[in-house]
Design a protein around this motif. Structure first.
Motif, short mmCIF file in Angstrom:
data_model
loop_
_atom_site.label_atom_id
_atom_site.label_comp_id
_atom_site.label_asym_id
_atom_site.label_seq_id
_atom_site.Cartn_x
_atom_site.Cartn_y
_atom_site.Cartn_z
N MET A 1 0.83 -1.19 0.00
CA MET A 1 0.00 0.00 0.00
C MET A 1 0.87 1.24 0.00
O MET A 1 1.87 1.30 0.71
N LEU A 2 0.50 2.22 -0.81
CA LEU A 2 1.19 3.51 -0.87
C LEU A 2 0.15 4.60 -1.02
O LEU A 2 -0.58 4.64 -2.01
N THR A 3 0.06 5.44 -0.03
CA THR A 3 -0.83 6.60 -0.06
C THR A 3 0.03 7.85 0.04
O THR A 3 0.80 8.01 0.99
N PHE A 4 -0.11 8.73 -0.95
CA PHE A 4 0.70 9.95 -1.00
C PHE A 4 -0.20 11.14 -0.74
O PHE A 4 -1.27 11.28 -1.34
N THR A 5 0.27 12.04 0.16
CA THR A 5 -0.48 13.24 0.51
C THR A 5 0.47 14.42 0.53
O THR A 5 1.36 14.49 1.39
N PRO A 6 0.35 15.36 -0.42
CA PRO A 6 1.16 16.58 -0.34
C PRO A 6 0.58 17.53 0.72
O PRO A 6 -0.60 17.88 0.66
N LEU A 7 1.38 17.90 1.68
CA LEU A 7 0.94 18.79 2.74
C LEU A 7 1.15 20.26 2.40
O LEU A 7 0.45 21.13 2.92
N LEU A 8 2.12 20.54 1.53
CA LEU A 8 2.42 21.93 1.18
C LEU A 8 3.15 21.94 -0.16
O LEU A 8 3.99 21.08 -0.43
N GLY A 9 2.80 22.89 -1.01
CA GLY A 9 3.53 23.13 -2.24
C GLY A 9 2.94 22.53 -3.49
O GLY A 9 3.43 22.81 -4.58
N SER B 1 1.42 28.48 -5.43
CA SER B 1 2.51 29.43 -5.69
C SER B 1 3.60 29.34 -4.64
O SER B 1 4.71 29.84 -4.86
N SER B 2 3.31 28.71 -3.52
CA SER B 2 4.32 28.56 -2.48
C SER B 2 5.37 27.55 -2.92
O SER B 2 5.05 26.43 -3.33
N PRO B 3 6.66 27.91 -2.85
CA PRO B 3 7.71 26.95 -3.23
C PRO B 3 8.02 25.91 -2.17
O PRO B 3 8.86 25.04 -2.39
N ALA B 4 7.37 25.99 -1.02
CA ALA B 4 7.65 25.05 0.07
C ALA B 4 7.25 23.64 -0.33
O ALA B 4 6.39 23.43 -1.18
N SER B 5 7.87 22.67 0.31
CA SER B 5 7.65 21.27 -0.02
C SER B 5 7.50 20.47 1.27
O SER B 5 8.38 20.48 2.12
N GLN B 6 6.36 19.79 1.38
CA GLN B 6 6.09 18.84 2.47
C GLN B 6 5.24 17.72 1.91
O GLN B 6 4.19 17.98 1.31
N SER B 7 5.67 16.49 2.08
CA SER B 7 4.95 15.35 1.54
C SER B 7 4.89 14.25 2.58
O SER B 7 5.82 14.06 3.37
N GLY C 1 5.01 22.52 -7.31
CA GLY C 1 4.97 23.44 -8.43
C GLY C 1 3.59 24.08 -8.49
O GLY C 1 2.64 23.60 -7.89
N ASN C 2 3.49 25.20 -9.25
CA ASN C 2 2.17 25.81 -9.38
C ASN C 2 1.30 24.99 -10.32
O ASN C 2 1.73 23.98 -10.88
N ALA C 3 0.08 25.43 -10.51
CA ALA C 3 -0.89 24.64 -11.28
C ALA C 3 -0.46 24.47 -12.73
O ALA C 3 -0.57 23.37 -13.29
#
Length: 986
Positions: free
Chosen positions: A1-9, A13-19, A759-761
């Motif tokens: 099982m693999l569930t991916f959830t981006p928390l930020l970014g 437009s925010s360049p922050a990254s949290q996954s 990345g942005n949309a």
């Protein structure tokens, strides 16, 4: 099982990254703890909800976008510092200096308390009326302790991490770091867990640079083959930031454009400002400039380079330079070879031949030094943090050079808008450059835009102490946060380290005396509020669900709680352990309670052991007093005084021990305090020599340290307009991969599923559409583009079962070795069945089945069905005699092994043949045989001409002394078979 959830970014437009990655067994992996220039604590709320269930954390780059919130979470999020964190050594070291620069340069980096955190109920105040209360920033010592908790790893080093205390077992989870380029120690993470093979690649750069190596997608000498561990992953998680860049310059063209812009500006007497980060991309630019200055001191432009200096400005730049000079193995191979050659020659320090000896780059860490350098008339190049121009020295440097049209600002990357309410200074410059560059002449080699009096909005910040009302709001916020953390995590509020911001003087006063003077304003107010919040949950907006099992303690007339389907602490009756205050010697006691009669301090016949015995002007006799906003005349009622207890004998002795008793030390201290604005090191300047010294050595001038703020504070922003007359240019030094790089690489990686994030949309959609169209859609099975907080299921489309082999079958297995460092393999042929149960086990199973039958309402099930369910693992046994002959005729031998062109090339060359790689991953042997990977499978295709098929008529001698009698085609075929293991049916 693999569930991916981006928390930020993700699509933001925010360049922050949290996954967040969730694997089988409840294992949760957090990748990156990024932040953005807004430093809003509200953007970390999604992360805070998962902290109590995280297993490990991985960090990719030492930038704000990937590690900016790490120190904040360690200080203000309970339990985060207990999560095992893993990163490469450069990310740990450079991340530490980045945090020191960030919190030393920006007050807003400590994060403003959200408005909904100040007021417990909805209010009608406008945002401007809400005070910008600041959380307590982590100190330098705390930052050092937080980063010392990170476990350093090396590249290509498989590691099985240790889970957090509140995590389930990791079940063989393995993480491996590979070079990502872009920054020193930047990481592509490979995560292996069961059948899931996950590659997390954020902000990578395929090409090599002057200082940084490229991403380690391809193995060296493999003709463009992807590393085995990174090939065909279950899911490839890739960032999309920067894929919309259309200007494709080679590294040499990029460097020459930067140097030409700087040389032209310096030759005209102007100054060059390059806003960049303080630990990552600044190293690439500084390395380029230092080499350029060193190589051109004797060239045609020698006078230009000799009259200009290079400065690196950040509050921790000296530590950054010291760290990277000790991490030679993480740099590009060319830098490593040149540095080792210089060390072997024994070049002296400062000779300039060592690429790590940056003799032409000066380091400055004081704002006053930046102002003096920019005020001089000499040209210079200033590399100042940060690229957003919102914090660091870059904003101040821009103000100093804004009025001179000879000066130049070089933007090295696009600055996104991270705050919805305002445009940052870097965003304003980028938008103006984008709007004006089309009007410039298309024939000019470097696009330079003249600002011509364009005005930008400049926001300045300064901190102030809180007044009584604001301090009350701040203490309420701390009490509310402590209550929330206690309810959600089940911990005692007084045992939470994050609540240590509450004043120690208030804690001691409330614990030592319970009957203080009721007339003293704000006396024990914070603890009264905390008690009220504990008794009445409505004041902090807690519902019955949020209270959880603590509703048994917090609410009245509640005596039952449903623990069905609950986990962890929610299934146990809550227990509140009261914390006892202690010091280094044990439980905290009052020394005055143990004084003998002759040792007691008696003033006017009053025993001073009683703190409430006597008062003078609102303070106890014999106690120190601190005036707050003024004094009151005797006999008049005014503001009360803050009381402090008289230090005991032990405290007085420690203070005397700390005071210097050496007359030389006292003189040295007095001299240092007196020589504030004098020469180097604080010595006073004589006969005006300080100005000459300043012009020659600005970077080493003495400047007193800024006093560290203490206590709760608020930040006050002021906005003013700044008129620009400088020139603006752009040279892409972001160091990110381009869309064409991924187009040529995605087919070789061949992931089953692709997840686009960070990345942005528009960038996310562009990358997703491109990958769907690669090789008619056969390269990627499925592409996901989640939003922030959206969870997607990217599990592998396979199933796994567990069987038990009988001892008779194991004895007949014929194991084949695939290599010295690889596992062995064997073919298995058998019949599935159930293991026979002895009488005792059968009786137990039958009894258990009868109990289950009684509990099953309305279900007519026999004991045989329950016995079948009890046997969960099937057994594989030998085939029967009547099936053995038929199966042996049907089973065919299978060739198993790892076929790599590099290994085939080495094997063929050992047989005396010539082999070389050609384009497209093709191996040419003796000019007559072509070996390539099969495009439709993992096999090998061999094509030969007539010359390659023919056997030579003469006998040739091989390198090992044996005679060669076979043709090239047969030699290649034999080399391939030698790399495989022939596995027949068992």
């Amino acid at each position: 099982m693999l569930t991916f959830t981006p928390l930020l970014g993700a699509q933001s437009s925010s360049p922050a990254s949290q996954s967040l990655l969730e694997l089988d067994g409840g294992v949760k992996v957090l990748v990156d703890v990024g932040w953005d220039g807004s430093f809003h604590a509200s953007r970390l709320q999604k992360l805070e909800k998962h902290v109590s269930t995280l297993s490990i954390a991985l960090l990719t780059h030492a930038t704000i976008e990937h590690i900016g919130a790490y120190a904040h979470c360690c200080k203000h999020v309970p339990g985060f510092s207990r999560i095992p964190c893993y990163a490469t050594t450069p990310v740990v070291n450079l991340g530490r200096t980045l945090m020191l620069d960030l919190y030393g340069s920006s007050s807003a980096a400590a994060s403003i308390v959200p408005k909904d955190g100040i007021y417990s109920s909805p209010v009608s105040e406008t945002p401007g009326e809400s005070p910008n209360l600041l959380l307590q920033p982590p100190t330098a010592e705390e930052i050092g302790s937080y980063f010392s908790l990170i476990n350093p790893l090396k590249y290509s080093q498989p590691h099985q991490p240790i889970p957090s205390p509140f995590s389930p077992p990791l079940a063989g989870l393995t993480v491996t770091a590979y070079s990502a380029g872009h920054t020193l120690g930047g990481t592509i993470w490979h995560i292996q867990h069961g059948l899931e093979s996950i590659v997390y690649a954020s902000d990578w750069n395929l090409g090599r640079e002057n200082f940084f190596p490229g991403a380690a997608w391809l193995s060296s000498g493999d003709g463009g083959e992807v590393l085995e561990s990174l090939h065909r992953p279950t899911a490839l998680i890739c960032s999309s930031r920067g894929v919309e860049r259309t200007e494709a310059l080679a590294r040499k063209d990029r460097d020459s454009r930067m140097i030409s812009l700087i040389r032209e500006t310096v030759a005209q007497g102007g100054k060059v400002l390059i806003p960049t980060d303080s630990t990552a991309r600044v190293l690439e630019i500084a390395f380029l400039l230092n080499n350029t200055w060193r190589e051109n001191l004797d060239g045609p432009h020698a006078d230009t380079y000799k009259n200009a200096r290079i400065y690196m400005a950040s509050r921790s730049i000296s530590s950054t330079v010291r760290y990277f000079q000790s991490m030679l193995e993480w740099m590009d191979d060319t830098v490593v070879r040149n540095a080792e050659a210089a060390m072997a020659r024994g070049d002296a320090q400062g000779s300039g031949d060592n690429p790590l000896d940056w003799t032409h780059v000066r380091q400055i860490e004081k704002q006053g030094q930046v102002e003096r350098i920019m005020a001089r008339s000499k040209p210079c190049v200033m590399l100042a943090s940060d690229s957003s121009l919102e914090w660091g020295f870059s904003g101040q440097a821009l103000q100093d050079i804004a009025a001179d049209p000879r000066n130049l600002i070089i933007l090295t990357e696009k600055t996104p808008q991270v705050d919805e309410q305002r445009h940052g200074l870097g965003t304003q410059l980028w938008d103006f450059y984008q709007s004006q560059q089309g009007q410039e002449s298309a024939q000019s080699g470097a696009k330079v835009v003249n600002s011509d009096g364009h005005s930008v909005e400049l926001r300045e910040e300064h901190t102030e102490a809180l007044n009584a009302e604001e301090n009350m709001l701040y203490q309420q916020y701390l009490a509310r946060q402590r209550q929330m953390h206690s309810n959600l995590q089940g911990d005692n509020t007084m045992n939470d380290d994050t609540t240590a911001e509450l004043g120690d003087d208030q804690v001691s006063e409330s614990s030592e005396s319970s009957d203080e003077d009721e007339d003293v304003e704000h006396q024990g107010r914070a603890f009264n509020v905390s008690a009220q919040l504990t008794q009445n949950k409505r004041k902090i907006g807690l519902t019955e669900e949020e209270l959880g099992v603590n509703v048994l303690l917090r609410s009245k007339n509640v005596h039952d709680y449903d623990v069905r389907n609950k986990r962890g602490r929610e299934k146990m009756f809550p227990f509140v352990a009261h914390k006892t205050r202690n010091d280094d010697f044990g439980d905290l006691i009052k020394p005055e309670d143990y004084l003998r009669a002759e040792e007691r301090d008696v003033i006017d016949g009053v025993d001073m052991r009683d703190g409430d015995a006597a008062k003078q002007d609102g303070a106890a006799v014999g106690q120190k007093r601190k005036w707050e906003e003024g004094t009151t005349a005797p006999g008049q009622k005014g503001r009360k005084l803050k009381e402090e207890r008289t230090p005991n004998k032990r405290t007085k002795f420690e203070q005397r021990q700390q005071e210097p008793d050496d007359i030389d030390a006292i003189i040295a201290r007095a001299t240092g305090e007196a020589g504030g604005a004098g020469g180097v090191g604080g010595s006073p300047a004589v006969n005006g020599d300080a100005q000459d010294s300043s012009s020659d050595s600005d970077e080493s001038e003495y400047e007193p340290e800024d006093s560290a703020p203490t206590g709760p504070q608020k930040v006050v922003f002021t906005t003013r307009s700044l008129k620009l007359n400088v020139r603006i240019a752009y040279v892409d030094f972001s160091g990110l991969f381009r869309l064409t790089d991924l187009q040529g690489l995605i087919g070789r990686i061949n992931p089953r599923k692709l997840i686009v994030t960070a990345g942005n949309a528009s960038e996310t959609q562009l990358l997703a559409d491109t990958c769907r169209a690669v090789e008619n859609g056969s390269a990627v099975g499925e592409v996901f583009t989640p939003l922030n907080g959206e969870s997607i299921d990217a599990s592998v489309d396979t199933n796994a079962w567990t069987v038990k082999l009988t001892r008779q079958l194991v004895r007949r297995l014929n194991w084949k070795e695939l290599g010295t460092d690889k596992p062995s393999i064997a073919a298995v042929s058998g019949m599935l069945g159930c293991e026979a149960l002895d009488d005792g086990i059968a009786a137990l199973v039958d009894e258990s089945a009868k109990k289950k039958m009684k509990l099953a309402k309305g279900e007519q099930r026999s004991s045989t069905e329950f016995i079948t369910e009890a046997i969960a693992t099937p057994v594989l046994d030998l085939l029967g005699a009547h099936l053995t002959a038929h199966h042996q005729r049907a089973a065919q031998p299978v060739h198993v092994g790892d076929l790599r062109l590099a290994d085939i090339r080495a094997a063929v060359q050992s047989r005396g043949h010539t082999a070389e790689f050609r384009g497209g991953g093709t191996l040419l042997v003796d000019g007559t045989v072509i070996v390539r990977k099969s495009p439709n499978s993992d096999g090998i295709e061999v094509e030969a001409t007539n010359a390659g098929l023919s056997v030579p008529s003469w006998r040739t001698m091989r390198k090992d002394g044996r005679l060669e009698t076979e043709g090239t085609f047969y030699a290649v075929k034999q080399a391939i078979y030698d790399r495989l293991a022939v596995v027949a049916g068992a």
